[in-house]
Scaffold this motif. Structure first.
Motif, mmCIF file in Angstrom:
data_model
loop_
_atom_site.group_PDB
_atom_site.id
_atom_site.type_symbol
_atom_site.label_atom_id
_atom_site.label_comp_id
_atom_site.label_asym_id
_atom_site.label_seq_id
_atom_site.Cartn_x
_atom_site.Cartn_y
_atom_site.Cartn_z
ATOM 1 N N LYS A 265 11.571 2.918 -3.047
ATOM 2 C CA LYS A 265 10.327 2.327 -2.535
ATOM 3 C C LYS A 265 9.811 2.983 -1.263
ATOM 4 C CE LYS A 265 9.713 -2.023 -2.329
ATOM 5 N NZ LYS A 265 9.837 -3.477 -2.182
ATOM 6 N N PRO A 266 10.653 3.269 -0.261
ATOM 7 C CA PRO A 266 10.103 3.910 0.940
ATOM 8 C C PRO A 266 9.472 5.275 0.643
ATOM 9 C CG PRO A 266 12.280 3.013 1.392
ATOM 10 C CD PRO A 266 12.059 2.897 -0.089
ATOM 11 N N LEU A 267 10.051 6.015 -0.290
ATOM 12 C CA LEU A 267 9.482 7.316 -0.664
ATOM 13 C C LEU A 267 8.186 7.139 -1.448
ATOM 14 C CD1 LEU A 267 12.725 9.241 -1.661
ATOM 15 C CD2 LEU A 267 11.401 9.440 0.459
ATOM 16 N N GLN A 268 8.124 6.103 -2.280
ATOM 17 C CA GLN A 268 6.879 5.809 -2.998
ATOM 18 C C GLN A 268 5.760 5.487 -2.013
ATOM 19 O OE1 GLN A 268 7.582 2.522 -5.627
ATOM 20 N NE2 GLN A 268 8.580 3.773 -7.180
ATOM 21 N N LEU A 269 6.084 4.655 -1.031
ATOM 22 C CA LEU A 269 5.083 4.278 -0.035
ATOM 23 C C LEU A 269 4.623 5.490 0.766
ATOM 24 C CD1 LEU A 269 3.415 2.127 1.394
ATOM 25 C CD2 LEU A 269 5.388 1.686 2.875
ATOM 26 N N GLN A 270 5.561 6.327 1.149
ATOM 27 C CA GLN A 270 5.224 7.534 1.903
ATOM 28 C C GLN A 270 4.331 8.448 1.080
ATOM 29 O OE1 GLN A 270 8.637 9.779 3.167
ATOM 30 N NE2 GLN A 270 7.411 11.470 3.945
ATOM 31 N N CYS A 271 4.668 8.652 -0.181
ATOM 32 C CA CYS A 271 3.860 9.504 -1.063
ATOM 33 C C CYS A 271 2.462 8.916 -1.230
ATOM 34 C CB CYS A 271 4.545 9.650 -2.421
ATOM 35 S SG CYS A 271 3.664 10.736 -3.547
ATOM 36 N N PHE A 272 2.392 7.611 -1.437
ATOM 37 C CA PHE A 272 1.083 6.971 -1.594
ATOM 38 C C PHE A 272 0.231 7.168 -0.352
ATOM 39 C CE2 PHE A 272 -1.597 3.333 -0.622
ATOM 40 C CZ PHE A 272 -2.498 3.426 -1.664
ATOM 41 N N ARG A 273 0.811 6.904 0.816
ATOM 42 C CA ARG A 273 0.050 7.035 2.063
ATOM 43 C C ARG A 273 -0.418 8.462 2.286
ATOM 44 N NH1 ARG A 273 3.430 3.137 6.177
ATOM 45 N NH2 ARG A 273 2.411 1.222 5.564
ATOM 46 N N GLU A 274 0.461 9.434 2.061
ATOM 47 C CA GLU A 274 0.081 10.833 2.260
ATOM 48 C C GLU A 274 -1.077 11.223 1.349
ATOM 49 O OE1 GLU A 274 3.690 13.041 1.679
ATOM 50 O OE2 GLU A 274 4.518 12.419 3.624
ATOM 51 N N HIS A 275 -1.001 10.842 0.079
ATOM 52 C CA HIS A 275 -2.068 11.197 -0.846
ATOM 53 C C HIS A 275 -3.355 10.420 -0.553
ATOM 54 C CE1 HIS A 275 1.118 13.241 -3.050
ATOM 55 N NE2 HIS A 275 0.143 13.905 -3.643
ATOM 56 N N MET A 276 -3.220 9.170 -0.142
ATOM 57 C CA MET A 276 -4.403 8.386 0.200
ATOM 58 C C MET A 276 -5.104 8.985 1.412
ATOM 59 S SD MET A 276 -6.516 5.994 -0.373
ATOM 60 C CE MET A 276 -5.771 4.896 -1.555
ATOM 61 N N ILE A 277 -4.332 9.368 2.403
ATOM 62 C CA ILE A 277 -4.919 9.985 3.602
ATOM 63 C C ILE A 277 -5.587 11.304 3.235
ATOM 64 C CG2 ILE A 277 -4.323 11.083 5.796
ATOM 65 C CD1 ILE A 277 -2.253 8.781 6.146
ATOM 66 N N ARG A 278 -4.961 12.077 2.369
ATOM 67 C CA ARG A 278 -5.560 13.346 1.931
ATOM 68 C C ARG A 278 -6.876 13.087 1.198
ATOM 69 N NH1 ARG A 278 -1.595 15.850 -1.223
ATOM 70 N NH2 ARG A 278 -0.480 16.176 0.718
ATOM 71 N N HIS A 279 -6.901 12.094 0.308
ATOM 72 C CA HIS A 279 -8.140 11.761 -0.412
ATOM 73 C C HIS A 279 -9.219 11.278 0.558
ATOM 74 C CE1 HIS A 279 -7.479 12.235 -4.722
ATOM 75 N NE2 HIS A 279 -6.210 11.913 -4.494
#
Length: 159
Positions: free
Chosen positions: A57-71
């Motif tokens: 879960k922490p890695l999922q959240l990190q991946c989501f945030r990174e991609h959301m910020i990039r978008h």
């Protein structure tokens, strides 16, 4: 005869109690299960296609945030405003990702300074970010659910 009558009465009383206690037991188990669920957390965060759904879960959240910020950065790229003085502030964007994976801006929380120096900034941000891509929705107990996120936009200008 009296003993037989007492036994029949006892059996009827006990059999009614069995039905009542089963229902009460079931209700109690359901209530205990509902109380044990952490309604403020999900089993799996929303995911972009590039994120690993089998990751912790922490890695999922990190991946989501990174991609959301990039978008968000890609979407907001090219926005230009002129300000009369230096501005260093943070605007917070509340996003809703619904159970279908659609991303919606709920609110842009700016400051009075941003509102005065850049009129219409919050509306422009909302309009641009509402057209973001869709993602795999968050999962809670095997069911897609809606989830809210707050992401910051840091404003830093130099004259």
């Amino acid at each position: 005869m009296r003993t037989l009558l007492l036994m029949v009465g006892f059996i009827l009383f006990v059999s009614c109690e069995l039905f009542t206690s089963r229902q009460k037991h079931t209700d109690r188990l359901i209530n205990e299960e509902l109380m044990a669920i952490d309604w403020n957390d999900v089993d799996q965060y929303p995911l972009f296609e590039e994120c690993d759904e089998l990751a912790e879960k922490p890695l999922q959240l990190q991946c989501f945030r990174e991609h959301m910020i990039r978008h968000m950065a890609d979407t907001l790229e090219g926005l230009e405003y002129q300000v009369s003085e230096d501005l260093q502030d943070t605007v917070r964007v509340d996003l809703l990702i619904d159970e279908h994976g659609f991303i919606t801006v709920l609110r842009v929380q700016g400051t009075d300074t941003v509102d005065q120096m850049i009129p219409g900034f919050n509306d422009e941000i909302t309009e641009r970010l509402n057209d973001l891509t869709t993602v795999k929705p968050a999962i809670k107990r095997g069911v897609p659910v809606s989830i809210k996120f707050r992401l910051p936009i840091v404003l830093n200008t130099e004259n």
